[in-house]
Design a protein around this motif. Structure first.
Motif, short mmCIF file in Angstrom:
data_model
loop_
_atom_site.label_atom_id
_atom_site.label_comp_id
_atom_site.label_asym_id
_atom_site.label_seq_id
_atom_site.Cartn_x
_atom_site.Cartn_y
_atom_site.Cartn_z
N LEU A 1 0.84 -1.21 0.00
CA LEU A 1 0.00 0.00 0.00
C LEU A 1 0.87 1.26 0.00
N LEU A 2 1.85 1.30 0.88
CA LEU A 2 2.71 2.48 0.97
C LEU A 2 3.60 2.61 -0.27
N GLY A 3 3.97 1.47 -0.85
CA GLY A 3 4.69 1.53 -2.12
C GLY A 3 3.83 2.09 -3.23
N PHE A 4 2.54 1.78 -3.20
CA PHE A 4 1.59 2.33 -4.16
C PHE A 4 1.50 3.86 -4.04
N LYS B 1 19.22 11.66 -5.21
CA LYS B 1 18.52 11.34 -3.96
C LYS B 1 17.62 10.12 -4.13
N TYR B 2 17.04 9.98 -5.30
CA TYR B 2 16.24 8.80 -5.61
C TYR B 2 17.11 7.54 -5.54
N THR B 3 18.31 7.63 -6.09
CA THR B 3 19.22 6.49 -6.06
C THR B 3 19.62 6.13 -4.64
N VAL B 4 19.92 7.13 -3.82
CA VAL B 4 20.32 6.87 -2.43
C VAL B 4 19.20 6.19 -1.66
N LEU B 5 17.97 6.65 -1.84
CA LEU B 5 16.83 6.03 -1.15
C LEU B 5 16.64 4.58 -1.59
N ASN B 6 16.85 4.30 -2.86
CA ASN B 6 16.70 2.93 -3.34
C ASN B 6 17.80 2.02 -2.81
N ILE B 7 18.99 2.56 -2.65
CA ILE B 7 20.09 1.77 -2.07
C ILE B 7 19.77 1.42 -0.61
N ILE B 8 19.25 2.40 0.12
CA ILE B 8 18.85 2.15 1.51
C ILE B 8 17.75 1.08 1.56
N ASN B 9 16.78 1.22 0.68
CA ASN B 9 15.67 0.26 0.61
C ASN B 9 16.19 -1.15 0.36
N LEU B 10 17.13 -1.27 -0.58
CA LEU B 10 17.70 -2.58 -0.90
C LEU B 10 18.45 -3.17 0.28
N ALA B 11 19.22 -2.35 0.98
CA ALA B 11 19.99 -2.83 2.13
C ALA B 11 19.06 -3.34 3.23
N SER C 1 9.07 2.68 3.22
CA SER C 1 8.16 3.41 2.33
C SER C 1 7.60 4.65 3.01
N ILE C 2 7.30 4.55 4.31
CA ILE C 2 6.85 5.72 5.06
C ILE C 2 7.93 6.80 5.05
N PHE C 3 9.17 6.38 5.29
CA PHE C 3 10.29 7.33 5.27
C PHE C 3 10.43 7.97 3.89
N ASN C 4 10.34 7.15 2.84
CA ASN C 4 10.47 7.67 1.47
C ASN C 4 9.38 8.68 1.16
N CYS C 5 8.14 8.36 1.55
CA CYS C 5 7.03 9.30 1.31
C CYS C 5 7.28 10.62 2.03
N ALA C 6 7.68 10.52 3.30
CA ALA C 6 7.93 11.73 4.09
C ALA C 6 9.07 12.54 3.47
N TYR C 7 10.10 11.84 3.00
CA TYR C 7 11.27 12.53 2.45
C TYR C 7 10.91 13.30 1.18
N VAL C 8 10.19 12.65 0.27
CA VAL C 8 9.87 13.32 -0.99
C VAL C 8 8.88 14.46 -0.75
N ASN D 1 5.22 20.00 5.64
CA ASN D 1 5.80 19.70 6.95
C ASN D 1 5.28 18.37 7.50
N LEU D 2 5.96 17.86 8.52
CA LEU D 2 5.65 16.54 9.06
C LEU D 2 4.24 16.48 9.66
N GLY D 3 3.78 17.58 10.23
CA GLY D 3 2.42 17.60 10.79
C GLY D 3 1.37 17.38 9.72
N GLU D 4 1.54 18.01 8.57
CA GLU D 4 0.60 17.84 7.46
C GLU D 4 0.64 16.41 6.93
N ILE D 5 1.85 15.85 6.86
CA ILE D 5 1.99 14.47 6.38
C ILE D 5 1.30 13.50 7.33
N LEU D 6 1.54 13.67 8.63
CA LEU D 6 0.94 12.78 9.63
C LEU D 6 -0.58 12.90 9.62
N ALA D 7 -1.09 14.11 9.54
CA ALA D 7 -2.55 14.32 9.51
C ALA D 7 -3.17 13.64 8.30
#
Length: 494
Positions: A353-356, A373-383, A413-420, A427-433
């Motif tokens: 779902l979060l990947g979607f 930055k996209y590449t770095v996030l994908n490397i983290i995801n793979l690790a 995926s949550i981290f990736n969504c928040a990062y992008v 801001n984080l408050g809007e994302i969380l809401a």
């Protein structure tokens, strides 16, 4: 009366480029997914989990290699102003396809059996010899699809995808029937589907062109565009990591536990994708140009926030309902031997779902011109994915491996969504809401199912209640979702 309503609908449709483009791209996808769903019901009866696991491994290997086939130059086909330069890029893609196919042949023919044994899937060995041809077809298909995107003849692509699904599904079913029953029928059927699809798209494209696609293509021209668009090579590591992440669970389960567990995973992953894949690719392709226009207009932040709300609103309830009743539902529909696939769905649902949600948003890295930055996030995801599967494998329990993979994938995926979203100043408050609002909305729709599970436990009755709740969700939410799509087409403004 009916004519008036239809006229008003298409008038509204024309007001939103995003909605119009998305529905145009969905035209073939809906038919394809209906065919795929019916075929899944039949192939699960015809093939064992081990045979499905072999197919899942083959598809995983092919998906990783496909990233390298055109060296990402196929994405550049749509960019040049002149068709002549685009034809040189198309020629470059064909050269890259041929080279990739030859290299795969040099590896797969002499070493295919050895690779399969090392993967703990010796039955896969003979079928790896199809990889070179499959790679060639995948590369040609991608180049032709981007050419049709350039020509804005997306109907050709939609029709080609439908043909591929129909031929592949029909072939897989026929090859699974007795007395024929080919153990690699899933692989052969998929190959036939792709072959017919590429030939169909190629002929369809040629009929609409005044000259050959390769007319005027020269070695000098190919060399020139290879240098001119070499920045697309930088996208290879990120895309490769992305595909590795998708392929790793199947390959990892096979390595530690055998092909049967990979078969359970393959079915669960495919079924989870069906409810949302109808719109996923369409949303992704239609969102990119809207995001580019919104950045120029200074409205990228509200556009992205509305997009996240929309994707969560579409996905949360179906995924929650399916995860709650997956084991009894899968056992009833596909047979008791597939019960484990239902258990896997429970752990994979939140991750997918979060990947979607994240996948369409990932184009923001290109819009903001920050692909690194996209590449770095994908490397983290793979690790993280490797660590989760290794931990589960060493524990000796496939369900634990899937659980760790699903939980870690959801967190990443949550981290990736928040990062992008932070890149566009949300801001984080809007994302969380945003996340909490749609999660609690899904809880309300799932409440009858949750109560039934508490009172009568997991059985087909609770699954029926979940299905009814899904229909209620569809009836009540379709209109707000369409309004949200229209708002996105207007730049995300309220």
């Amino acid at each position: 009366m009916l004519h008036t309503l239809i006229s008003k609908f298409f008038q509204k449709l024309g007001e939103s480029s995003f909605l119009g483009n998305m529905l145009a791209l969905m035209s073939g996808s809906i038919i394809s997914q209906v065919i795929a769903l019916i075929a899944s019901l039949l192939t699960a009866k015809l093939y064992s989990p081990a045979e499905m696991g072999i197919y899942s491994n083959y598809a995983s290997i092919l998906s990783v290699i496909t990233v390298l086939v055109c060296l990402q130059y196929d994405r550049a086909i749509v960019l040049p102003d002149r068709d002549g330069e685009a034809q040189q890029i198309f020629g470059l893609c064909i050269v890259a396809c041929l080279g990739s196919s030859i290299l795969c042949g040099l590896v797969c023919f002499p070493f295919g059996s050895y690779i399969a044994v090392r993967m703990n899937a010796p039955e896969l060995g003979p079928w790896l010899r199809l990889i070179p041809l499959s790679v060639l077809l995948a590369g040609m298909s991608s180049a032709l699809q981007f050419w049709n995107s350039r020509r804005k003849t997306l109907g050709n692509v939609a029709l080609s995808n439908t043909v591929q699904t129909a031929i592949a599904s029909g072939s897989q079913i026929l090859l699974g029937l007795e007395p024929v029953h080919c153990h690699g029928g899933m692989i052969m059927g998929s190959f036939f589907g792709r072959l017919v699809s590429v030939v169909f798209l190629f002929l369809k494209t040629l009929r609409q062109e005044s000259a050959s696609l390769l007319s005027g293509v020269t070695l000098e021209g190919v060399r020139r565009v290879a240098i001119r668009y070499c920045r697309f090579l930088a996208a290879i590591p990120g895309s490769l990591c992305d595909q590795f992440c998708a392929a790793l669970p199947s390959l990892g389960l096979t390595y530690f536990f055998g092909s049967t567990e990979a078969g359970y995973y393959g079915l669960s992953h495919r079924l989870l994708g069906l409810p949302l894949s109808i719109i996923h690719n369409s949303v992704s392709q239609a969102f990119f140009p809207e995001a580019k226009a919104a950045r120029a207009a200074g409205t990228l932040k509200p556009l992205c926030l509305r997009m996240v709300n929309l994707l969560l609103r579409i996905g949360c309830t179906p995924f929650m309902l399916l995860s709650l009743v997956a084991p009894p539902l899968i056992s009833f529909v596909f047979g008791a031997r597939w019960y484990t696939a239902g258990e896997y769905i429970k752990w994979l649902s939140m991750w997918l779902l979060l990947g979607f949600v994240y996948s369409p948003l990932s184009c923001i890295f290109s819009v903001m011109e920050q692909p690194q930055k996209y590449t770095v996030l994908n490397i983290i995801n793979l690790a993280v994915r490797v660590a989760a599967l290794l931990a589960g494998g060493l524990m000796g329990d496939p369900t634990t491996a899937i659980a760790l993979c699903g939980i870690s994938g959801a967190l990443v995926s949550i981290f990736n969504c928040a990062y992008v979203l932070r890149l566009v100043q949300i801001n984080l408050g809007e994302i969380l809401a945003c996340f909490l609002q749609q999660f609690f909305r899904a809880i309300l729709y799932a409440l009858p199912t949750i109560l039934s599970l508490a009172l009568i436990g997991e059985n087909i009755l609770s699954a029926v209640i979940a299905i009814c709740s899904g229909f209620v969700f569809l009836l009540l939410e379709i209109k707000p979702i369409l309004y949200s799509l229209q708002a996105i087409g207007k730049g995300g403004a309220e």
